[in-house]
Scaffold this motif. Structure first.
Motif, PDB file in Angstrom:
ATOM      1  N   ALA A 313      -7.479 -43.358  -1.203  1.00  0.00           N
ATOM      2  CA  ALA A 313      -7.906 -43.743  -2.545  1.00  0.00           C
ATOM      3  C   ALA A 313      -8.188 -42.523  -3.403  1.00  0.00           C
ATOM      4  CB  ALA A 313      -9.149 -44.631  -2.457  1.00  0.00           C
ATOM      5  N   MET A 314      -8.807 -41.511  -2.810  1.00  0.00           N
ATOM      6  CA  MET A 314      -9.073 -40.275  -3.547  1.00  0.00           C
ATOM      7  C   MET A 314      -7.773 -39.634  -4.010  1.00  0.00           C
ATOM      8  SD  MET A 314     -12.108 -38.466  -1.326  1.00  0.00           S
ATOM      9  CE  MET A 314     -13.771 -39.131  -1.255  1.00  0.00           C
ATOM     10  N   MET A 315      -6.759 -39.648  -3.157  1.00  0.00           N
ATOM     11  CA  MET A 315      -5.480 -39.052  -3.543  1.00  0.00           C
ATOM     12  C   MET A 315      -4.878 -39.792  -4.737  1.00  0.00           C
ATOM     13  SD  MET A 315      -4.559 -36.401  -1.658  1.00  0.00           S
ATOM     14  CE  MET A 315      -2.765 -36.347  -1.634  1.00  0.00           C
ATOM     15  N   TYR A 316      -4.912 -41.125  -4.709  1.00  0.00           N
ATOM     16  CA  TYR A 316      -4.361 -41.905  -5.821  1.00  0.00           C
ATOM     17  C   TYR A 316      -5.197 -41.747  -7.088  1.00  0.00           C
ATOM     18  CZ  TYR A 316      -1.096 -44.385  -2.726  1.00  0.00           C
ATOM     19  OH  TYR A 316      -0.078 -44.705  -1.855  1.00  0.00           O
ATOM     20  N   ALA A 317      -6.498 -41.479  -6.932  1.00  0.00           N
ATOM     21  CA  ALA A 317      -7.401 -41.451  -8.083  1.00  0.00           C
ATOM     22  C   ALA A 317      -7.305 -40.175  -8.906  1.00  0.00           C
ATOM     23  CB  ALA A 317      -8.844 -41.636  -7.611  1.00  0.00           C
ATOM     24  N   ILE A 318      -6.741 -39.112  -8.333  1.00  0.00           N
ATOM     25  CA  ILE A 318      -6.731 -37.806  -9.006  1.00  0.00           C
ATOM     26  C   ILE A 318      -5.361 -37.570  -9.649  1.00  0.00           C
ATOM     27  CG2 ILE A 318      -7.016 -35.312  -8.710  1.00  0.00           C
ATOM     28  CD1 ILE A 318      -8.726 -35.978  -6.222  1.00  0.00           C
ATOM     29  N   ALA A 387     -10.862 -27.645 -11.686  1.00  0.00           N
ATOM     30  CA  ALA A 387     -10.436 -28.678 -10.735  1.00  0.00           C
ATOM     31  C   ALA A 387     -11.622 -29.515 -10.279  1.00  0.00           C
ATOM     32  CB  ALA A 387      -9.738 -28.038  -9.540  1.00  0.00           C
ATOM     33  N   ALA A 388     -12.752 -28.859 -10.014  1.00  0.00           N
ATOM     34  CA  ALA A 388     -13.932 -29.586  -9.543  1.00  0.00           C
ATOM     35  C   ALA A 388     -14.404 -30.603 -10.571  1.00  0.00           C
ATOM     36  CB  ALA A 388     -15.052 -28.602  -9.205  1.00  0.00           C
ATOM     37  N   THR A 389     -14.426 -30.214 -11.838  1.00  0.00           N
ATOM     38  CA  THR A 389     -14.901 -31.146 -12.875  1.00  0.00           C
ATOM     39  C   THR A 389     -13.925 -32.299 -13.089  1.00  0.00           C
ATOM     40  OG1 THR A 389     -13.913 -29.784 -14.639  1.00  0.00           O
ATOM     41  CG2 THR A 389     -16.198 -29.325 -14.039  1.00  0.00           C
ATOM     42  N   ILE A 390     -12.633 -32.039 -12.971  1.00  0.00           N
ATOM     43  CA  ILE A 390     -11.641 -33.104 -13.118  1.00  0.00           C
ATOM     44  C   ILE A 390     -11.739 -34.083 -11.956  1.00  0.00           C
ATOM     45  CG2 ILE A 390      -9.162 -33.589 -13.067  1.00  0.00           C
ATOM     46  CD1 ILE A 390      -8.748 -31.027 -14.696  1.00  0.00           C
ATOM     47  N   VAL A 391     -11.851 -33.552 -10.739  1.00  0.00           N
ATOM     48  CA  VAL A 391     -11.988 -34.419  -9.564  1.00  0.00           C
ATOM     49  C   VAL A 391     -13.240 -35.282  -9.687  1.00  0.00           C
ATOM     50  CG1 VAL A 391     -12.432 -34.418  -7.071  1.00  0.00           C
ATOM     51  CG2 VAL A 391     -10.658 -32.932  -8.019  1.00  0.00           C
ATOM     52  N   LEU A 402     -19.104 -39.213  -7.078  1.00  0.00           N
ATOM     53  CA  LEU A 402     -19.021 -37.811  -6.657  1.00  0.00           C
ATOM     54  C   LEU A 402     -19.953 -36.974  -7.520  1.00  0.00           C
ATOM     55  CD1 LEU A 402     -17.236 -35.960  -4.708  1.00  0.00           C
ATOM     56  CD2 LEU A 402     -16.034 -35.310  -6.794  1.00  0.00           C
ATOM     57  N   VAL A 403     -20.717 -36.110  -6.874  1.00  0.00           N
ATOM     58  CA  VAL A 403     -21.567 -35.158  -7.586  1.00  0.00           C
ATOM     59  C   VAL A 403     -21.174 -33.747  -7.157  1.00  0.00           C
ATOM     60  CG1 VAL A 403     -23.475 -36.768  -7.805  1.00  0.00           C
ATOM     61  CG2 VAL A 403     -23.395 -35.259  -5.824  1.00  0.00           C
ATOM     62  N   LEU A 404     -21.287 -32.819  -8.082  1.00  0.00           N
ATOM     63  CA  LEU A 404     -20.870 -31.436  -7.827  1.00  0.00           C
ATOM     64  C   LEU A 404     -22.057 -30.598  -7.391  1.00  0.00           C
ATOM     65  CD1 LEU A 404     -18.442 -30.795 -10.828  1.00  0.00           C
ATOM     66  CD2 LEU A 404     -17.935 -31.698  -8.546  1.00  0.00           C
TER      67      LEU A 404
END
Length: 534
Positions: A313-318, A387-391, A402-404
Motif C-alpha cells: 500500500a505504501m508503494m502505491y500511495a507514493i 522526499a521525507a516530506t512528500i512521503v 506517518l510522522v517525521l
C-alpha cells in the motif's frame, strides 16, 4: 620525475597569475603545464589505505594514485586494468585466475609482479591491518584462519608466476570477483617491513602514499585546501596528458560559483543547481545513474509493520515520479527492487501511483488509521529532506499516520542497535556490478548488526536462490536465479523503493575525453583519455 615533483611542490597553487593558463605558450615557445582543478565533495579523512573503512573523498584520491585488477565503467560492467582480461573461473568454481599485464612498474621504477597482489590481498584479509573487508574472504582457503589469528597469510592466495594471481576457494563463490575487483594494489617493496598491527597508521598511508600504479602520484595534502597530484610517467597506459590535478574540498555552492569564474574545471552538482549551471558560459553538463538507490526500510520486528499488504500500500500511495521531478529535477529513475541491469527482470510489479489501490489494501488488512508510524532520517541532503516530506503527506492521505523524526547520526545508530525505529530513510550501495551484493541487505542471516538487513525481512526461498546463484559458474543460469530472487523481493516489498539518483557532473568545455559516471567516488575512471585545452 623528481624534477616534476620538486617544481610542483614548490609552486603556490592557491595563487593565480597570468603565467598559469593551461596550454599557453611561454616565452621560450614551450607549452605550459596543464592543471585541472576538481571539486572534492567533502574533506578527506587523509587515510589513503585500501584497508581503511570506505570513505568517499579518500576513495577519489586512491582511484588516482593506485590501480586495481579490474575496474567498473559507466555501465557498471567490469573491465580489465592491471589484469589482461576478466579472470578465468574453473568449471568447479573453486579456482579464480587473473593474468596480469607484463612490463609494468611502480611509479618509483620497481617492477610490479603478482607478489604485490598476493601481499595486498593478504592485508585486506587480515583484520590486524585495520581491514574492514576480511569477511569477504571467508570462502578462500585459509581465510578464516587469518581472520581468527591462527595464521599470518591466506594460503588460498598464490602467485604461480610473476604474472599470475590465483584465488583458491573452499566452495564456489562467483560473487567474490565483483565484490573484490576494486581492491587498490599497494607496493610490497615499500610496505613489507611494516608490522601488520601498525599498517593502518604507517606514514605511507596517512601522510605520503608516493609510490603507486595509478595515473597520478601524490605530492601533498594541505588540510581543507587541496590535494596536489602530478602525473605518473610510468602509468600502464602511458603518460597521461594533464600534468597535475588539484582536488579542492569546498561546499557545493562554492564549487558552482567557481565553475562560473573559471576557478573550477570539474564539479559534482546538486539537482537544484542544474538550471543555474546549465546557464553558465563554457560549461558542459553530463550525468550517469548511480549504482544504489534511496529507500525506506520497514522494521518487520514491529508487529504492526509485518503485513506485506501494508508495504505494498505504501508503494502505491507514493507518487515516486512526482517525487523525482520535484526533489531531483528529473535526474533519477524509479526502482521497484534492489536488483539492477541483467539481474532485473522486466515483469516486476511497477507499483504505479494508485492511492485508491493503497486504500483497498489497507481496508483489506484492517489497518488501524490511528496507528502512528515514525520515519527517521538524518537531515541535510535536500533531495532526501524533500522526499521525507512528500512521503509523509502522501501516506497520510491514504490513511497511514506517518510522522517525521529528524535525528543525528549517533541517534540513528542507537535506534538501529535497539531496533526501536519504525522506518528509516537512507540510500547508497552498489547493486549494479555484482547482483550478490543484494544479499547482505535482504538475507535471513544478515540481520543488523550482523549484516545490513535493516528490515529484518526473511524469506528462505529468496536466500536459497541467492546462495545458489553465487555458487553457479554458468552466467546465464546464474542471472536466471537472480531474476527469480528479484521477483520474490518485488512481491514482498521488504523496503519502500523510491529512486536511483543520477550523479551530475559539470565541467569546462576545455576538458575533452571526460565521460560521466554515476559513481561519485570515481569520476577519474578514464582520466588517461582526458585533455585540457587552452
Amino acid at each position: 620525475m623528481a624534477m616534476v615533483l620538486a617544481v610542483a611542490a614548490c609552486s603556490d597553487p592557491t595563487q593565480n597569475d597570468d603565467t598559469d593558463s593551461a596550454g599557453d605558450e611561454g616565452t621560450d615557445g614551450a607549452a605550459e603545464d596543464t592543471t585541472l582543478n576538481a571539486y572534492l565533495y567533502q574533506p578527506p579523512a587523509a587515510n589513503w589505505s585500501p584497508m581503511a573503512p570506505a570513505n568517499g573523498p579518500d576513495g577519489v584520491v586512491m582511484n588516482l594514485i593506485y590501480d586495481s585488477l579490474l575496474g567498473v565503467n559507466p555501465d557498471y560492467e567490469l573491465y580489465p586494468r592491471l589484469a589482461t582480461d576478466l579472470p578465468e573461473i574453473s568449471e568447479d568454481g573453486l579456482t579464480i585466475t587473473y593474468t596480469l599485464q607484463e612490463g609494468l612498474t611502480w611509479s618509483d621504477g620497481e617492477p610490479f609482479t603478482a607478489e604485490d597482489v598476493v601481499f595486498t590481498y593478504n592485508l585486506m584479509a587480515n583484520p590486524d591491518t585495520g581491514s574492514t573487508a576480511s569477511a569477504r574472504f571467508v570462502d578462500v582457503v585459509g581465510g578464516p584462519e587469518v581472520t581468527a589469528g591462527t595464521a599470518d597469510t591466506v594460503s588460498g592466495f598464490t602467485a604461480p608466476d610473476e604474472h599470475t594471481f590465483q584465488i583458491q576457494l573452499t566452495k564456489p563463490n562467483v560473487g567474490i570477483v565483483g565484490l573484490t575487483q576494486n581492491i587498490w594494489i599497494v607496493p610490497q617493496h615499500v610496505l613489507a617491513d611494516v608490522p601488520l598491527d601498525e599498517m593502518d597508521t604507517t606514514e605511507f598511508f596517512t601522510q605520503s602514499p608516493t609510490v603507486g600504479l595509478g595515473p597520478y602520484t601524490f605530492v601533498e595534502y594541505q588540510t581543507d585546501q587541496y590535494i596536489h597530484l602530478v602525473k605518473n610517467p610510468a602509468f600502464r597506459e602511458g603518460e597521461v596528458d594533464i600534468d597535475e590535478i588539484f582536488l579542492r574540498p569546498v561546499t557545493s555552492d562554492v564549487a558552482t560559483a567557481q565553475l562560473g569564474t573559471g576557478e573550477m574545471d570539474l564539479a559534482q552538482i546538486a539537482p537544484p543547481d542544474l538550471e543555474t549551471v546549465e546557464a553558465l558560459d563554457g560549461i558542459e553538463v553530463g550525468s550517469g545513474p548511480g549504482a544504489g538507490y534511496i529507500r525506506t526500510s520497514v522494521n518487520e520486528k514491529k508487529p504492526y509493520l509485518q503485513d506485506v499488504r501494508l508495504r505494498q500500500a505504501m508503494m502505491y500511495a507514493i507518487d515516486r515520479q512526482g517525487l523525482i521531478d520535484e526533489a531531483m529535477a528529473g535526474e533519477a529513475q524509479r526502482v521497484n527492487g534492489s536488483f539492477m541491469n541483467e539481474a532485473l527482470p522486466d515483469d516486476l510489479e511497477a507499483y504505479d501511483y494508485d492511492p485508491d489501490r493503497a486504500r483497498e489494501l489497507l481496508a483489506e488488512m484492517g489497518w488501524d488509521p490511528e496507528q502512528v508510524v515514525e520515519l527517521s532520517w538524518i537531515p541535510g541532503q535536500r533531495d532526501r529532506d524533500t522526499a521525507a516530506t512528500i512521503v509523509e503527506a502522501q501516506l497520510n492521505e491514504v490513511g497511514i499516520k506517518l510522522v517525521l523524526n529528524q535525528v543525528q547520526p549517533g541517534e540513528l545508530t542507537d535506534m538501529m542497535n535497539a531496533q526501536s525505529y519504525d522506518m528509516t530513510l537512507y540510500g547508497g550501495g552498489n547493486y549494479a556490478t555484482e547482483p550478490f551484493s543484494v544479499y547482505p541487505i535482504n538475507g535471513c542471516a544478515t540481520w543488523f548488526p550482523d549484516g545490513a538487513n535493516l528490515t529484518f525481512w526473511c524469506n528462505e526461498e529468496f536466500d536459497a536462490l541467492m546462495l545458489e546463484a553465487n555458487s553457479t559458474v554458468d552466467e546465464a543460469a546464474r542471472y536466471e536465479l537472480f531474476q527469480q530472487a528479484a521477483r520474490i523481493e518485488n512481491a514482498e516489498v521488504p523496503m519502500i523503493y523510491l529512486y536511483n539518483p543520477n550523479t551530475i557532473w559539470a565541467y569546462t568545455d576545455r576538458l575533452t575525453g571526460f565521460e560521466p559516471i554515476g559513481d561519485q567516488t570515481n569520476p577519474f575512471w578514464n582520466v588517461q583519455e582526458w585533455s585540457l585545452d587552452g
